[in-house]
Design an enzyme around this catalytic site. Sequence first.
Site, PDB file in Angstrom:
ATOM      1  N   GLY A 120      27.314  -4.421 -32.342  1.00  0.00           N
ATOM      2  CA  GLY A 120      25.952  -4.081 -32.749  1.00  0.00           C
ATOM      3  C   GLY A 120      25.836  -3.930 -34.258  1.00  0.00           C
ATOM      4  O   GLY A 120      26.631  -3.242 -34.876  1.00  0.00           O
TER       5      GLY A 120
ATOM      6  N   CYS B 210      20.798   0.871 -26.614  1.00  0.00           N
ATOM      7  CA  CYS B 210      22.025   1.631 -26.835  1.00  0.00           C
ATOM      8  C   CYS B 210      21.782   3.087 -26.493  1.00  0.00           C
ATOM      9  O   CYS B 210      20.900   3.718 -27.065  1.00  0.00           O
ATOM     10  CB  CYS B 210      22.496   1.518 -28.282  1.00  0.00           C
ATOM     11  SG  CYS B 210      23.996   2.475 -28.577  1.00  0.00           S
TER      12      CYS B 210
ATOM     13  N   GLY C 236      32.237  -1.025 -16.937  1.00  0.00           N
ATOM     14  CA  GLY C 236      33.367  -1.340 -16.072  1.00  0.00           C
ATOM     15  C   GLY C 236      32.946  -1.577 -14.637  1.00  0.00           C
ATOM     16  O   GLY C 236      31.751  -1.525 -14.308  1.00  0.00           O
TER      17      GLY C 236
END
Lengths: 288, 376
Positions: B104, B188, B275
């Site tokens: 980012g 984010c 994940g």
Amino acid sequence: MRLVGAELIESREILPGQWLQSYHAPALATGSRAGQFVHVRTGDLSGLVLRRPFSINTADQATGTITIHFRTIGRGTEWFTHLRPGDTIDMLGPLGRPFEVDARSRHLLLVAGGLGMAGVRYLADEAIRDGRQVTLLFGAASARDVYPTSLLPDEIEYVVATDDGTMGHHGFVTELVADYEGWADQAFACGPEPMLRALARLAVGRRGRLGVAKLGRKRGAGKADAPSSPAARRKAFLQVSMEQRMGCAVGACLGCVVMTTSGTPQRVCREGPVFGSEEIDWEGGWAR
Amino acid sequence: MKAKRRVVTAGTSAPTPRRTPTVRKLKSAFVPVASRPRASGPAVAAAAPEEADARSTSVDLTVDLGRGLVLPNPILVASGTFGYGIEYGDVVDVDRLGGICCKGTTLRPRIGNPTPRVTETPGGMLNSIGLQNPGVDAVVEKYAGTWAGWRVPVIVNVAGESVGDYVEVVKRLDGVPGIAGIELNISCPNVGRGGLQFAIDADAAAGVTAAVRRATDLPLLVKLSPNVADVRPIARAIADAGADALTAVNTLSGIAVGPGRDRPLLGNIYGGLSGPAIKPVALRIVYEVCQVVRIPVVAIGGVTELADVLDFLAVGAVAVQVGTAIFADPTLPVRLVDELAATCRDRGLAGYRPLIGTALPNKAAAPSSKGVEYRP
């Protein structure tokens, strides 16, 4: 940096909950230096998604083996203890920047706290190979946690401190440093952060206490080395090996940073794990 | 509107145009436009002489994300997990990837969040880096030259605190050789300002997308947040505002408790979960989004093996990003490319497109928000 398969040769519990494992990995044994580490994949990817970083504890080029030394603190490290000789695991390494010993340093002071032994152990071998004198100060909670002499080279002076006084000096390992700071040309440390912070404070006052600047520091004093460059680190009296929770270990994720005095976070995996003690902002200056 | 040419200066030859600018016509929501002939010759994969690439040449893996951004294959590496593409060195052959989304990038340098920043969790990890990066100018100066020499398209992930920030960053990236596209990070979860507030509101998301759209001709992906009640109005608003493609999803907000149980573990308290643990959530969101937008969707969330890639394709994604799994196995993305090609060959397919959208309903599925009780 390479991705290699490493075959487990031997695994044993050298201290309660602490394991020493030796792996056949010639590429890592020959290409590594003291202070560097390997990033090792655990077997169970569905539950454990991250590799585990381990200092290269020792490396033997003749046999192509490296050892790692770790404490079982969770499912990942637990998994490693169940490996059997012949099992092959996936290692990424060697990673990070090594300790930098000044060519003129004759006397090296190594300071290790607990598992920090794994961080400086390799340096003892390298220093002896290069004909230097080594004193290793080791701190542990109690006699049962003291790293066995049999696993250390004969040539070093090994001084132990325990928190409870059951072996050696009764107190912190940092209290032993005063006896050696005049003798030592350079010091190298790995261990809990409070220990490293205390050592860094001692190192700052050292020149004043000794009244002299050792090591002919005037040489090369005219040209400034780039901060955190190997050359700059080689001139540092105290180099510390830092620990931080790590993601990728190659510098991509920026997970494992430490704050430095320049105000920018540096990656333990890439710019570290070895830093000059004066590079680190020991107060953790994330002013927000 | 004129599409940008991405100039490649690999090797010793003079710069050659990477692809022909073309006007894009979308016929279906889920099936990308068939690959077009390129000025420079045959398909991108076929243009690579290396033996390694030969394994995937017989199957067409190219994917068109719009506005001239044609990826050589649908396996990308996710922002924040692959740095700026150089960190893994020789361990990964980046030119075999479908695309790289870089860390980012913000207008000014950011030092990021206090440590600890990462921790492992069951089937995943929490991270709270806080967008540490050297700022857009330094990124362009340090890396764009390298990227321009690569065949793999590099998509710059852009974050900001205000619409003005986003626009300014994108303006500075516009026209820089080596930058193939923009991925707008409006989701984010780890920074106080600059991020999530744009992704949780359809109007705000559309506003920032439209403003960036006006500032650049670069292909524009917008990354969705899973931390919303219903993602579909937001996805629709972003598509209507001019995004070329969507990325779904960013991390899920979460926390971990410190070892002494006296405070949360992460320095920033909150972190983003990624994940395998989040794959079902990501699948659900891709499934929903693919039914309401007519632009390509790039899926991300817990890909660790080929089956995950096929699952995401089945719910309508045209490409996938691999993230957290790279930390365990940096060679995974390249292997997935080979495995996807092999699967297509085994099934007698000339390309992977028939695998896309096979699990989508024929008519629009009942809105999952009907069951609000399933939602946070």
